[in-house]
Design an enzyme around this catalytic site. Structure first.
Site, PDB file in Angstrom:
ATOM      1  N   SER A 117      35.210  -0.223  44.615  1.00  0.00           N
ATOM      2  CA  SER A 117      35.357  -1.139  45.748  1.00  0.00           C
ATOM      3  C   SER A 117      34.986  -2.555  45.355  1.00  0.00           C
ATOM      4  O   SER A 117      35.404  -3.500  46.012  1.00  0.00           O
ATOM      5  CB  SER A 117      34.425  -0.790  46.906  1.00  0.00           C
ATOM      6  OG  SER A 117      34.165   0.534  47.020  1.00  0.00           O
ATOM      7  N   HIS A 138      42.405   1.918  45.412  1.00  0.00           N
ATOM      8  CA  HIS A 138      41.244   1.819  46.303  1.00  0.00           C
ATOM      9  C   HIS A 138      41.535   2.488  47.637  1.00  0.00           C
ATOM     10  O   HIS A 138      42.300   1.966  48.451  1.00  0.00           O
ATOM     11  CB  HIS A 138      40.874   0.339  46.504  1.00  0.00           C
ATOM     12  CG  HIS A 138      39.613   0.142  47.281  1.00  0.00           C
ATOM     13  ND1 HIS A 138      39.458  -0.887  48.175  1.00  0.00           N
ATOM     14  CD2 HIS A 138      38.456   0.859  47.303  1.00  0.00           C
ATOM     15  CE1 HIS A 138      38.246  -0.795  48.710  1.00  0.00           C
ATOM     16  NE2 HIS A 138      37.628   0.247  48.207  1.00  0.00           N
ATOM     17  N   GLU A 150      44.725   0.223  48.552  1.00  0.00           N
ATOM     18  CA  GLU A 150      44.962  -1.036  47.848  1.00  0.00           C
ATOM     19  C   GLU A 150      45.256  -0.678  46.381  1.00  0.00           C
ATOM     20  O   GLU A 150      44.410  -0.058  45.719  1.00  0.00           O
ATOM     21  CB  GLU A 150      43.733  -1.945  47.928  1.00  0.00           C
ATOM     22  CG  GLU A 150      43.461  -2.478  49.333  1.00  0.00           C
ATOM     23  CD  GLU A 150      42.195  -3.347  49.421  1.00  0.00           C
ATOM     24  OE1 GLU A 150      42.221  -4.348  50.143  1.00  0.00           O
ATOM     25  OE2 GLU A 150      41.185  -3.011  48.770  1.00  0.00           O
ATOM     26  N   ASN A 188      37.766  -6.100  51.657  1.00  0.00           N
ATOM     27  CA  ASN A 188      36.344  -6.448  51.575  1.00  0.00           C
ATOM     28  C   ASN A 188      36.118  -7.953  51.458  1.00  0.00           C
ATOM     29  O   ASN A 188      35.009  -8.427  51.672  1.00  0.00           O
ATOM     30  CB  ASN A 188      35.680  -5.720  50.404  1.00  0.00           C
ATOM     31  CG  ASN A 188      35.329  -4.294  50.797  1.00  0.00           C
ATOM     32  OD1 ASN A 188      35.158  -3.993  51.983  1.00  0.00           O
ATOM     33  ND2 ASN A 188      35.257  -3.408  49.817  1.00  0.00           N
TER      34      ASN A 188
HETATM   35  P1  NAD Z   1      29.096   9.599  45.919  1.00  0.00           P
HETATM   36  O1  NAD Z   1      27.729   9.208  45.507  1.00  0.00           O
HETATM   37  O2  NAD Z   1      29.295  10.340  47.183  1.00  0.00           O
HETATM   38  O3  NAD Z   1      29.755  10.466  44.751  1.00  0.00           O
HETATM   39  C1  NAD Z   1      29.700  10.113  43.395  1.00  0.00           C
HETATM   40  C2  NAD Z   1      29.889  11.379  42.580  1.00  0.00           C
HETATM   41  O4  NAD Z   1      30.104  11.018  41.229  1.00  0.00           O
HETATM   42  C3  NAD Z   1      28.684  12.322  42.615  1.00  0.00           C
HETATM   43  O5  NAD Z   1      29.101  13.621  42.977  1.00  0.00           O
HETATM   44  C4  NAD Z   1      28.181  12.297  41.162  1.00  0.00           C
HETATM   45  O6  NAD Z   1      27.635  13.558  40.755  1.00  0.00           O
HETATM   46  C5  NAD Z   1      29.458  11.982  40.438  1.00  0.00           C
HETATM   47  N1  NAD Z   1      29.271  11.465  39.089  1.00  0.00           N
HETATM   48  C6  NAD Z   1      28.343  10.619  38.639  1.00  0.00           C
HETATM   49  N2  NAD Z   1      28.543  10.359  37.335  1.00  0.00           N
HETATM   50  C7  NAD Z   1      29.617  11.073  36.946  1.00  0.00           C
HETATM   51  C8  NAD Z   1      30.318  11.229  35.737  1.00  0.00           C
HETATM   52  N3  NAD Z   1      29.941  10.569  34.631  1.00  0.00           N
HETATM   53  N4  NAD Z   1      31.400  12.031  35.702  1.00  0.00           N
HETATM   54  C9  NAD Z   1      31.811  12.660  36.827  1.00  0.00           C
HETATM   55  N5  NAD Z   1      31.176  12.558  38.000  1.00  0.00           N
HETATM   56  C10 NAD Z   1      30.095  11.763  38.065  1.00  0.00           C
HETATM   57  O7  NAD Z   1      29.946   8.234  45.895  1.00  0.00           O
HETATM   58  P2  NAD Z   1      31.235   7.860  46.768  1.00  0.00           P
HETATM   59  O8  NAD Z   1      30.784   7.278  48.072  1.00  0.00           O
HETATM   60  O9  NAD Z   1      32.190   8.985  46.755  1.00  0.00           O
HETATM   61  O10 NAD Z   1      31.816   6.623  45.921  1.00  0.00           O
HETATM   62  C11 NAD Z   1      32.471   6.836  44.698  1.00  0.00           C
HETATM   63  C12 NAD Z   1      33.246   5.587  44.303  1.00  0.00           C
HETATM   64  O11 NAD Z   1      34.167   5.246  45.350  1.00  0.00           O
HETATM   65  C13 NAD Z   1      32.394   4.347  44.083  1.00  0.00           C
HETATM   66  O12 NAD Z   1      32.979   3.588  43.047  1.00  0.00           O
HETATM   67  C14 NAD Z   1      32.510   3.614  45.412  1.00  0.00           C
HETATM   68  O13 NAD Z   1      32.303   2.219  45.274  1.00  0.00           O
HETATM   69  C15 NAD Z   1      33.952   3.899  45.772  1.00  0.00           C
HETATM   70  N6  NAD Z   1      34.273   3.816  47.204  1.00  0.00           N
HETATM   71  C16 NAD Z   1      33.435   4.332  48.134  1.00  0.00           C
HETATM   72  C17 NAD Z   1      33.782   4.265  49.494  1.00  0.00           C
HETATM   73  C18 NAD Z   1      32.880   4.875  50.550  1.00  0.00           C
HETATM   74  O14 NAD Z   1      33.077   4.548  51.738  1.00  0.00           O
HETATM   75  N7  NAD Z   1      31.963   5.739  50.199  1.00  0.00           N
HETATM   76  C19 NAD Z   1      34.999   3.669  49.870  1.00  0.00           C
HETATM   77  C20 NAD Z   1      35.861   3.173  48.869  1.00  0.00           C
HETATM   78  C21 NAD Z   1      35.487   3.253  47.543  1.00  0.00           C
END
Ligand code: NAD
Length: 487
Positions: A117, A138, A150, A188
């Site tokens: 993001s 995204h 996106e 954003n």
């Molecule tokens: P989250 O913390 O719920 O999940 C992250 C996952 O990644 C965890 O299960 C963790 O075990 C895993 N992980 C960590 N290191 C790893 C690796 N080396 N290999 C494989 N898996 C690994 O996070 P999230 O909220 O799902 O966000 C994930 C990504 O999406 C981030 O980059 C975030 O910025 C982006 N994002 C989040 C949102 C949101 O609303 N949560 C929206 C858009 C984008």
């Protein structure tokens, strides 16, 4: 080319990863889900199974054969044209390591899509062994529900790779906004003013959060006001995004974080998840009520001068009989109720509008996205004693009058002008087209209309006039109008 038989490898089984995996499965793909934590993989599989069982039982029944889970990329089936979508934690180092392992495992034909993001797609690409195969994809949370994706092109991204990801997202039922890599992409970045401007109004003690929220919902048709939304997102998360965008734009005052929000974060008042933010969510807490002007007697005499479709609609909704009158000074639309002049804001205070008219009482009304369907509006006056008469007319029209301090641009007009200005700046910088920006803001943040759409409805001249008025009041470069908007 991507088709329904393209193998998908989702890396990260958290909130976003499991939503992406579910969406890919729904569209008929075989999916591999990689996460080092067994517990996350188990929880993700259960979640995906439960959700698919409700909507697509046939796919849920075949989940064992369609979804493979593994704790390491090395164990994933090795198809050369795999699309890898990473949704691991927001860290450049971790994402770079994931793409290095994926490039090594799947080879040069794979696509490396990042769901970041806030990180730079170009920087992630630079840290990967296959920079031209890296692209931003995204998604928005919750992925199976939110329509927007996106698709972000970094400096090194092969155009065909971006087109392939665009095709894939469309096949998954998503609407794509194409973006050239820039901080905050579209949503954003353009949405920052929706929080930043109301926070400034709060800082200036213009009105309470409950009143500002009621105005933005009632006049703007937003489903949630900015303060309730910040409490829902989490003030910690919202403040962090603002700070990232502000830093990436070299501390441009347009994105300046709010002291008030920083103070809430420092106090642990993150919002709903902590039971307290701008509002209290404790058991038994009563909701803060928005301020509202008590309606007085309806005006005896109503005169309409000049051109103003908004005031015409208002008068029609209130079923007020008006006399038309034109004077040399009334080229701007105004309504005169028992001697009180009512105008729609053009970015000047009621006091200055009054001074221009020789000191007659003036009431300034905020702008609405659509006067025909507004249910609340901000209102300020040079002579507060006349507010109740105008409130009576608004009440007859079914619109609550929310009193605010006599500040330039009031609340919705000022907030939306700032958001629109950023949208124009985003397009001028070549980040995205006006159409893609409008679509992104409507689908990514549930805005009732896109910023270019409301610029057209209000007229560019009106938005520009408002920004210039804010600039002359504050002398803050935050309000510098975009050149394209001016041209
Ligand atoms: P989250 O913390 O719920 O999940 C992250 C996952 O990644 C965890 O299960 C963790 O075990 C895993 N992980 C960590 N290191 C790893 C690796 N080396 N290999 C494989 N898996 C690994 O996070 P999230 O909220 O799902 O966000 C994930 C990504 O999406 C981030 O980059 C975030 O910025 C982006 N994002 C989040 C949102 C949101 O609303 N949560 C929206 C858009 C984008």
């Amino acid at each position: 080319m991507t088709t329904a038989s393209t193998p998908i490898c989702v890396v990260g089984a958290g909130t976003m990863g499991r939503g992406i995996a579910q969406t890919a499965l729904s569209a008929g793909h075989s999916v591999t889900l990689v996460d080092p934590q067994e517990a996350q993989l188990k929880a993700a599989t259960d979640d995906i199974g439960t959700r698919l069982a409700k909507r697509q039982p046939a796919i849920a029944a075949s989940l064992d054969s369609l979804l493979t889970t593994c704790t390491s990329m090395d164990l994933a089936p090795q198809h050369p044209n795999t699309v890898v979508i990473e949704a691991v934690l927001e860290s450049l180092d971790v994402k770079a390591a994931v793409f290095t392992a994926a490039a090594d495992h799947f080879g040069p034909q794979c696509i490396l899509a990042t769901n970041t993001s806030s990180l730079s797609v170009s920087e992630i690409a630079a840290r990967s062994p296959l920079p031209s195969r890296v692209v931003g994809m995204h998604f928005f949370n919750p992925v199976p529900v939110m329509k927007l994706v996106e698709v972000v092109t970094g400096l090194q991204t092969d155009q065909q790779v971006a087109d392939d990801i665009d095709t894939l997202a469309v096949a998954w039922g998503k609407t794509v906004a194409r973006v050239t890599n820039a901080p905050g992409f579209i949503v954003n970045r353009v949405a920052r003013g929706f929080y930043g401007e109301p926070l400034r109004l709060l800082q200036e003690s213009v009105a309470s959060p409950a009143t500002l929220d009621a105005i933005i919902r009632g006049a703007g048709q937003f489903r949630m006001g900015p303060f309730e939304l910040m409490d829902l997102i989490g003030n910690d998360v919202n403040a962090a995004v603002t700070r990232t965008v502000w830093t990436a734009f070299n501390f441009d005052p347009r994105f300046e974080p709010s002291r008030i929000q920083d103070e809430l974060v420092a106090a642990g008042r993150y919002g709903r998840k902590r039971g307290h933010g701008f509002y209290s969510y404790a058991d038994g807490a009563t909701a803060d009520a928005p301020a509202q002007v008590v309606a007085g007697a309806l005006p005896g005499e109503s005169i309409r001068r000049g051109d103003s479709p908004e005031l015409d609609t208002l008068v029609e909704r209130a079923r007020v009989a008006v006399t038309r009158e034109e004077t040399a000074l009334s080229a701007r639309g105004e309504l005169v109720l028992d001697g009180t002049v009512v105008v729609i804001t053009r970015g000047r205070t009621a006091r200055s509008e009054s001074a221009e008219r020789g000191g007659v009482p003036v009431v300034v009304l905020d702008r609405c996205i659509s006067v025909a369907s507004a249910t609340g509006i901000a209102i300020a006056s040079s002579h507060p004693e006349v507010l109740s008469t105008v409130a009576a007319m608004l009440e007859r029209a079914g619109i609550a009058a929310h009193p605010v301090s006599d500040v330039p641009g009031l609340v919705l007009a000022r907030t939306l002008a700032v958001v629109a200005n950023e949208a124009w700046e985003t397009t001028m910088h070549g980040v995205a087209t006006p159409d893609d920006i409008d679509v992104a803001m409507m689908l990514g943040t549930n805005y009732p209309a896109g910023p270019f759409e409301w610029t057209r409805d209000w007229s560019r001249a009106a938005v520009l006039e408002l920004l210039d008025a804010l600039w002359s009041s504050y002398h803050d470069t935050r309000y510098r109008a975009n050149r394209l908007l001016r041209d």
